[in-house]
Design an enzyme around this catalytic site. Structure first.
Site, PDB file in Angstrom:
ATOM      1  N   HIS A 161       0.857  -1.178   0.000  1.00 18.79           N
ATOM      2  CA  HIS A 161       0.000   0.000   0.000  1.00 18.79           C
ATOM      3  C   HIS A 161       0.904   1.243   0.000  1.00 18.79           C
ATOM      4  CE1 HIS A 161      -4.272   1.439   0.966  1.00 18.79           C
ATOM      5  NE2 HIS A 161      -3.559   2.537   0.812  1.00 18.79           N
ATOM      6  N   GLN A 207      -4.288   0.183  -5.643  1.00 20.12           N
ATOM      7  CA  GLN A 207      -4.452   1.256  -6.622  1.00 20.12           C
ATOM      8  C   GLN A 207      -3.256   1.363  -7.571  1.00 20.12           C
ATOM      9  OE1 GLN A 207      -7.428   4.138  -3.978  1.00 20.12           O
ATOM     10  NE2 GLN A 207      -5.654   5.031  -4.982  1.00 20.12           N
ATOM     11  N   GLU A 429     -12.676   0.103  -1.031  1.00 17.75           N
ATOM     12  CA  GLU A 429     -12.693   1.409  -0.362  1.00 17.75           C
ATOM     13  C   GLU A 429     -13.868   2.218  -0.880  1.00 17.75           C
ATOM     14  OE1 GLU A 429      -9.149   3.847  -0.415  1.00 17.75           O
ATOM     15  OE2 GLU A 429      -7.836   2.103  -0.149  1.00 17.75           O
ATOM     16  N   TRP A 477     -14.229   3.088   3.976  1.00 12.88           N
ATOM     17  CA  TRP A 477     -12.999   3.771   4.356  1.00 12.88           C
ATOM     18  C   TRP A 477     -13.384   4.960   5.219  1.00 12.88           C
ATOM     19  CZ3 TRP A 477      -7.930   2.529   3.613  1.00 12.88           C
ATOM     20  CH2 TRP A 477      -6.995   3.492   4.020  1.00 12.88           C
TER      21      TRP A 477
END
Length: 548
Positions: A161, A207, A429, A477
């Site tokens: 992450h 992402q 998320e 989130w």
């Protein structure tokens, strides 16, 4: 007679349940107050659907007990980029020592899933397994995972992450070099071996779009590379904004696929699932009557989603990208294409906002060009009529405000099902921020977050029901307030309030209580949002809606 009465009662209850289900209506237009969805609950999604919360290591753990990562280096070198408050993740929620508090909050929410990340530098402080493994880091994650499983909370673990060990960035610029593939594989191998008996849902990279663009194109995120004239204040320590993002993205895909292949071959016996997480947006034409705007919206989809999804499904980049980017876009060998295509068991999709798209000339080549300009699209939150998409999402006086559009999650889910072969999806998320300038009572009375979560969940249910999208879980989130990348502690995303002066002082916000009721399936006949809103705005902030 009693039997007849019993059957009649069952019939009436079933009819009432069906009627309630049919009456759920998603609000199509601003302000999306969610007043028509007060009966929406987890029961509308099926019994095996996972409802959880999410976090990431750098944002909640704090710096104690781990090696230095790129966000440490970046935030100390460019503190103004890490947040306008000049703060960083050195000290945040301190979840490394207060992990039990996090688990207790999840238990209070009755969450059935928790998406979190391992800090690579906590497990392998110097980046490479050959340089030593930190037993304290392994012990920490074992304790956390065991506590989750004890409460029947399913762990979803992200391996990367964005917090790459700084040593690997210093040695070969991280994902800019193919050496990262082997180091990421070795790290993943250790994690699968150590935790694979307990963890059955693995996420390789969070992402995929973010690090190449924000980290290597415009330099606003770690590691902070860009062309000299892209940041006129000269706060990028090097880089080429036109070429490096494509190299980094390419190496990310290869590293991801290599780890998936490792898991499917060496650790198949663990019977888990693995996949990447995508940041998604929906793109609407700036002018729906203008063919150029319609074309710009689809072109943006290709550059934003297709950049990764075309290789993951077909083993090659989108034709439009190959045409526009040309030789700056790397090629996969035949063997690499075979490795990358199909390298996921599920997709994690993060969704926050939708934007309008209109054509804009691509300035390449130029000193200020970045890969993010190659689509030739200008993105805005208002259309040709000056209309904004929805309510305010983030107030930003420097870069401009953003606005949210709940129906965008419907379009994104349908798009991925239609275009990419009906994948298994988890919404990994979805959340809303409020300014940290609010006092404690205002922060806890976060009715806007209830509107955001409720309206998005309504459209998520709608697309599952109407389009048959294979979504199996939703993670709000965030679990609690934390350090926000590039924002510091100026915003709050949490369903639970964190007092930064006393980290043991945590309370569910009203959104957390709503989500708790939603998960429990007890929101039927809940107080209307208008009443909730007026009540929360009054001085009776401490009143609990336990009967709601």
């Amino acid at each position: 007679m009693k039997l007849l009465h019993g059957l009649a009662l069952v019939f009436l209850l079933a009819a009432a349940s069906c009627k309630a289900d049919e009456e759920i209506t998603c609000e199509e237009n601003n302000p999306f107050t969610c007043s028509n969805t007060d009966i929406l609950s987890s029961k509308n999604f099926g019994k095996d659907f996972i409802f959880g919360v999410a976090s990431s290591a750098y944002q909640i753990e704090g710096g104690r007990g781990r090696g230095v990562n790129v966000w440490d280096g970046f935030s100390h070198r460019y503190p103004e980029k890490a947040g306008s408050d000049l703060k960083n993740g050195d000290t945040t929620c301190e979840s490394y020592t207060r992990w039990q508090k996090d688990v207790d909050v999840m238990g209070e929410l009755n969450a059935t899933g928790y998406r979190f990340s391992f800090a690579w530098s906590r497990i392998i402080p110097k980046g490479k397994v050959s340089r030593g493994v930190n037993q304290g880091g392994l012990d920490y994650y074992h304790k956390l995972i065991d506590a989750l499983l004890e409460k029947n909370i399913t762990p979803f673990v992200t391996l990367f992450h964005w917090d790459l060990p700084q040593t690997l960035q210093d040695e070969y610029e991280g994902f800019l070099d193919r050496q990262i593939i082997q180091d990421f594989k070795d790290y993943a191998d250790l994690c699968f071996k150590e935790f694979g008996g307990k963890v059955k849902h693995w996420i390789t990279i969070n992402q995929l779009y973010t690090v190449p663009t924000r980290g290597y194109a415009i330099g606003t995120d770690a590691p902070g590379r860009c062309s000299p004239m892209v940041d006129t204040k000269h706060r990028c320590y090097g880089g080429n904004s036109s070429t490096e993002p494509y190299i980094v993205a390419h190496n990310q895909l290869l590293a991801h696929a290599t780890v998936v292949d490792l898991y499917r071959t060496k650790y198949k016996f663990q019977k888990g699932k693995i996949g990447p997480v995508m940041i998604t947006r929906w793109f609407l034409p700036f002018d729906e009557s203008d063919p150029a705007s319609i074309e710009a919206a689809e072109r943006m989809n290709q550059f934003f989603h297709g950049w990764y999804m075309e290789p993951l499904t077909k083993g090659r980049y989108p034709d439009i990208m190959r045409q526009i980017v040309g030789s700056r876009l790397p090629n996969f060998t035949e063997e690499e294409a075979e490795l990358v295509a199909g390298s996921y068991d599920f997709l994690g999709l993060n969704y926050y906002v939708t934007q309008y798209a209109q054509p804009k000339p691509n300035p390449y080549p130029s000193e200020t060009h970045t890969a993010m300009m190659d689509a030739g699209v200008k993105l805005t939150y208002d259309n040709s009529r000056g209309e904004f998409l929805g309510p305010l999402f983030v107030e930003d006086k420097v870069n401009g405000n953003s606005y949210y559009y709940p129906k965008g999650i419907y379009y994104v889910m349908d798009y991925f099902k239609t275009k990419y072969g009906d994948p298994l999806i988890y919404v990994t998320e979805n959340g809303f921020s409020t300014p940290s300038s609010e006092n404690r009572e205002q922060a806890i009375a976060d009715y806007k977050r209830i509107d955001y979560l409720c309206s998005h969940l309504c459209f998520l249910r709608k697309v599952i029901k109407e389009k048959g999208v294979n979504v199996r879980g939703y993670f709000a989130w965030a679990l609690g307030d934390n350090y926000e990348f590039c924002k510091g502690f100026t915003v709050r995303f949490g369903l639970s309030y964190v007092n930064w002066e006393d980290l043991d002082d945590r309370n569910l916000k009203e959104s957390g209580k709503w989500y708790q009721r939603f998960i429990n399936g007890t929101v039927k006949n809940a107080v209307k949002q208008d009443f909730l809103r007026s009540s929360l705005s009054s001085q009776s902030q401490k009143k609990r809606f336990a009967d709601a």
